[in-house]
Scaffold this motif. Structure first.
Motif, PDB file in Angstrom:
ATOM      1  N   THR A   1       0.763  -1.224   0.024  1.00  0.00           N
ATOM      2  CA  THR A   1      -0.027  -0.117   0.039  1.00  0.00           C
ATOM      3  C   THR A   1       0.938   1.126  -0.109  1.00  0.00           C
ATOM      4  OG1 THR A   1      -1.740  -1.099   1.207  1.00  0.00           O
ATOM      5  CG2 THR A   1      -1.756   1.442   1.068  1.00  0.00           C
ATOM      6  N   GLY A   2       2.095   1.066   0.780  1.00  0.00           N
ATOM      7  CA  GLY A   2       2.686   2.358   0.877  1.00  0.00           C
ATOM      8  C   GLY A   2       3.468   2.807  -0.523  1.00  0.00           C
TER       9      GLY A   2
ATOM     10  N   CYS B   1      -0.378  -1.297  11.358  1.00  0.00           N
ATOM     11  CA  CYS B   1       0.148  -1.308   9.868  1.00  0.00           C
ATOM     12  C   CYS B   1       0.817  -0.110   9.561  1.00  0.00           C
ATOM     13  CB  CYS B   1      -0.979  -1.523   8.850  1.00  0.00           C
ATOM     14  SG  CYS B   1      -1.326  -3.524   8.957  1.00  0.00           S
ATOM     15  N   ALA B   2       0.479   1.068  10.445  1.00  0.00           N
ATOM     16  CA  ALA B   2       1.156   2.479   9.837  1.00  0.00           C
ATOM     17  C   ALA B   2       2.583   2.457   9.677  1.00  0.00           C
ATOM     18  CB  ALA B   2       0.648   3.361  10.996  1.00  0.00           C
ATOM     19  N   SER B   3       3.235   1.848  10.405  1.00  0.00           N
ATOM     20  CA  SER B   3       4.809   1.795  10.312  1.00  0.00           C
ATOM     21  C   SER B   3       5.278   1.149   9.025  1.00  0.00           C
ATOM     22  CB  SER B   3       5.446   1.369  11.439  1.00  0.00           C
ATOM     23  OG  SER B   3       5.226  -0.036  11.826  1.00  0.00           O
ATOM     24  N   ALA B   4       4.465   0.102   8.723  1.00  0.00           N
ATOM     25  CA  ALA B   4       4.870  -0.903   7.575  1.00  0.00           C
ATOM     26  C   ALA B   4       4.427  -0.111   6.191  1.00  0.00           C
ATOM     27  CB  ALA B   4       4.151  -2.205   7.569  1.00  0.00           C
TER      28      ALA B   4
ATOM     29  N   ALA C   1       4.335   3.112   6.317  1.00  0.00           N
ATOM     30  CA  ALA C   1       5.345   4.166   5.976  1.00  0.00           C
ATOM     31  C   ALA C   1       6.633   3.882   5.595  1.00  0.00           C
ATOM     32  CB  ALA C   1       5.527   4.831   7.551  1.00  0.00           C
ATOM     33  N   LEU C   2       7.005   2.306   5.584  1.00  0.00           N
ATOM     34  CA  LEU C   2       8.272   2.004   5.157  1.00  0.00           C
ATOM     35  C   LEU C   2       7.980   1.891   3.678  1.00  0.00           C
ATOM     36  CD1 LEU C   2      11.098   0.618   5.279  1.00  0.00           C
ATOM     37  CD2 LEU C   2       9.861  -1.395   6.142  1.00  0.00           C
ATOM     38  N   GLY C   3       6.706   1.467   3.381  1.00  0.00           N
ATOM     39  CA  GLY C   3       6.665   1.438   1.837  1.00  0.00           C
ATOM     40  C   GLY C   3       6.704   2.603   1.364  1.00  0.00           C
ATOM     41  N   VAL C   4       6.228   3.759   1.954  1.00  0.00           N
ATOM     42  CA  VAL C   4       6.448   5.028   1.385  1.00  0.00           C
ATOM     43  C   VAL C   4       7.988   5.269   1.345  1.00  0.00           C
ATOM     44  CG1 VAL C   4       5.913   7.624   1.758  1.00  0.00           C
ATOM     45  CG2 VAL C   4       4.130   5.737   1.899  1.00  0.00           C
TER      46      VAL C   4
ATOM     47  N   PHE D   1      -2.659  12.280  -1.124  1.00  0.00           N
ATOM     48  CA  PHE D   1      -1.417  11.869  -0.486  1.00  0.00           C
ATOM     49  C   PHE D   1      -0.562  11.386  -1.412  1.00  0.00           C
ATOM     50  CE2 PHE D   1       1.423   8.740   1.698  1.00  0.00           C
ATOM     51  CZ  PHE D   1       1.910   9.552   2.786  1.00  0.00           C
ATOM     52  N   ARG D   2      -1.179  10.718  -2.172  1.00  0.00           N
ATOM     53  CA  ARG D   2      -0.158  10.086  -3.513  1.00  0.00           C
ATOM     54  C   ARG D   2       0.129  10.899  -4.292  1.00  0.00           C
ATOM     55  NH1 ARG D   2      -1.392   6.663  -8.574  1.00  0.00           N
ATOM     56  NH2 ARG D   2       0.210   5.027  -8.463  1.00  0.00           N
TER      57      ARG D   2
END
Ligand SMILES: Cc1ncc(C[n+]2csc(CCOP(=O)(O)OP(=O)(O)O)c2C)c(N)n1
Length: 383
Positions: free
Chosen positions: A56-57, A243-246, A248-251, A374-375
């Protein structure tokens, strides 16, 4: 039977270049082929739910992601597939194996999931089609999946049967070499009264550069951030707790922008594997803030076990570049400024008081809009 390289090449020509997931023996050639492929990025996830958030990120940062899992791992994906992918309408390709296919001999632990895999995906409204098992089916299968993803703005699954991909892909993976990190935790605690969540969020907003992305975990954190300031670079993650940190990692792995994630202690504890993946991939632009009020504040204040957890030391042990702990606003602000000025990833453990302002509202902007703006922000920057 197809060769992994045939599928990966056809997928790459359609833009799929960011892969994540958790292995399955059926997936071995596809995962090994991805890891060994010069033009593809593979990030191994600690759980399939983390893989959904990573994908997703990555999509938010403009990539075309693929998440791979065994169908037993579909269980670990259900929460983010239903509460992240659906409300925010984020598409990615899901390659899911079919262990326990009725009529084929398999292990007992796959029997139930093997019988319900398709129905389960249908029930959670994830479109699915067979994974191609003949070379001439690869392009049509990918084209149909791309169309389903575009039309529905949702993940689309290709379900892989045993033997669909030839088991001949060698694995060319350099050994993992942990990177440099501070030896000591930056301890800024003073033992006085703890700040409110709102005080720390105000401090984040005062210091964060305008070109940075800010992701808030589910519950009151995102609601308070929205109440303080609603900006296109904010992502209020409803649902998908942990899931926020994961995400954010994808971002962070796919944009040079500073990416700040505002996590909760309950959420961070729910998926601590995310910290290991952040430490191993070590994006220098990621700042992970854990707002630790010691409770599940959003659901009535039930205690978490965070009082005995040193998130900063855990982060350093996982490979974060630096970590600090604070228990007042000044200490947090100083640690945040220091983190923004140095390559990360950084973990800022902010011990705060429970509670939130009375009459706290909810974001009035829809998750769909939040994801699209955001994207757009990640692609073009501040207006
Ligand atoms: C998978 C999942 N389980 C439970 C919930 C319900 N829930 C929403 S917010 C929350 C508490 C989160 O606690 P924490 O991360 O510490 O943040 P705080 O509420 O304290 O700000 C819970 C349990 C959920 N949204 N998703």
């Amino acid at each position: 039977m197809i060769r992994a390289r045939e599928f990966l090449g056809a997928a790459l020509s359609r833009g799929f270049d960011f892969y994540t997931g958790v292995p399955c023996s059926f997936l071995t050639p596809l995962i090994n082929g991805t890891i060994s492929h010069q033009e593809l990025r593979y990030v191994g996830a600690t759980s399939e739910g983390e893989a959904v958030a990573l994908a997703t990120g990555a999509w938010l940062a403009g990539r075309q992601p693929v998440a791979m899992c065994q169908n037993s791992g579909l269980g670990n994906m259900i929460n983010p597939l239903t509460s992240l992918s659906h409300p925010f309408r984020v598409p990615f390709l899901l390659v899911c194996t079919w262990r326990g296919q009725p009529g084929l001999k398999d292990e007992p632990q796959h029997e139930v999931m093997g019988g319900v895999t398709h129905d389960l995906l249908t029930t959670i409204r994830v479109p699915h089609r067979p994974f191609p098992d003949r070379p001439e089916l690869i392009e049509p299968a990918l084209d149909e999946a791309v169309k389903l993803m575009a039309d529905g703005e949702l993940p689309t699954a290709l379900i892989m049967r045993k033997g669909a991909v030839a088991q001949d892909e060698p694995l060319d993976q350099p050994p993992y070499a942990p990177g440099p990190r501070d030896t000591a935790l930056d301890d800024r605690t003073r033992g006085g009264p703890r700040p409110a969540r709102r005080d720390v969020l105000e401090s984040v907003l005062a210091e964060v550069p305008p070109e940075a992305a800010v992701i808030a975990t589910t519950g009151k954190c995102g609601r308070e951030l929205f109440a303080l300031a609603d900006r296109e670079q904010h992502f209020y993650q409803v649902g998908s707790m942990g899931c926020a940190s994961a995400m954010a990692l994808g971002v962070a792995l796919n944009t040079p922008r500073t990416t700040v994630v505002l996590d909760g202690d309950g959420a961070a504890l729910m998926k601590m594997g995310n910290m290991a993946t952040i430490g191993a991939t070590a994006p220098p632009n990621l700042v992970h803030v854990i707002l630790d009020n010691g409770v599940h504040d959003s659901t009535g204040g039930q205690a978490t076990v965070s009082a005995g957890v040193e998130f900063g030391r855990a982060a350093l042990a996982c490979g974060y570049r630096s970590a600090a702990v604070s228990d007042d606003t000044d200490g947090f602000a100083a640690a945040f400024r220091t983190a923004l000025a140095r390559p990360g990833p950084h973990l800022l453990h902010a011990r705060i008081a429970p509670g939130s302002p009375p009459g706290l509202g909810r974001p009035t902007v829809t998750p769909y809009e939040v994801a699209r703006r955001f994207r757009h922000f990640l692609a073009v920057g501040p207006r």
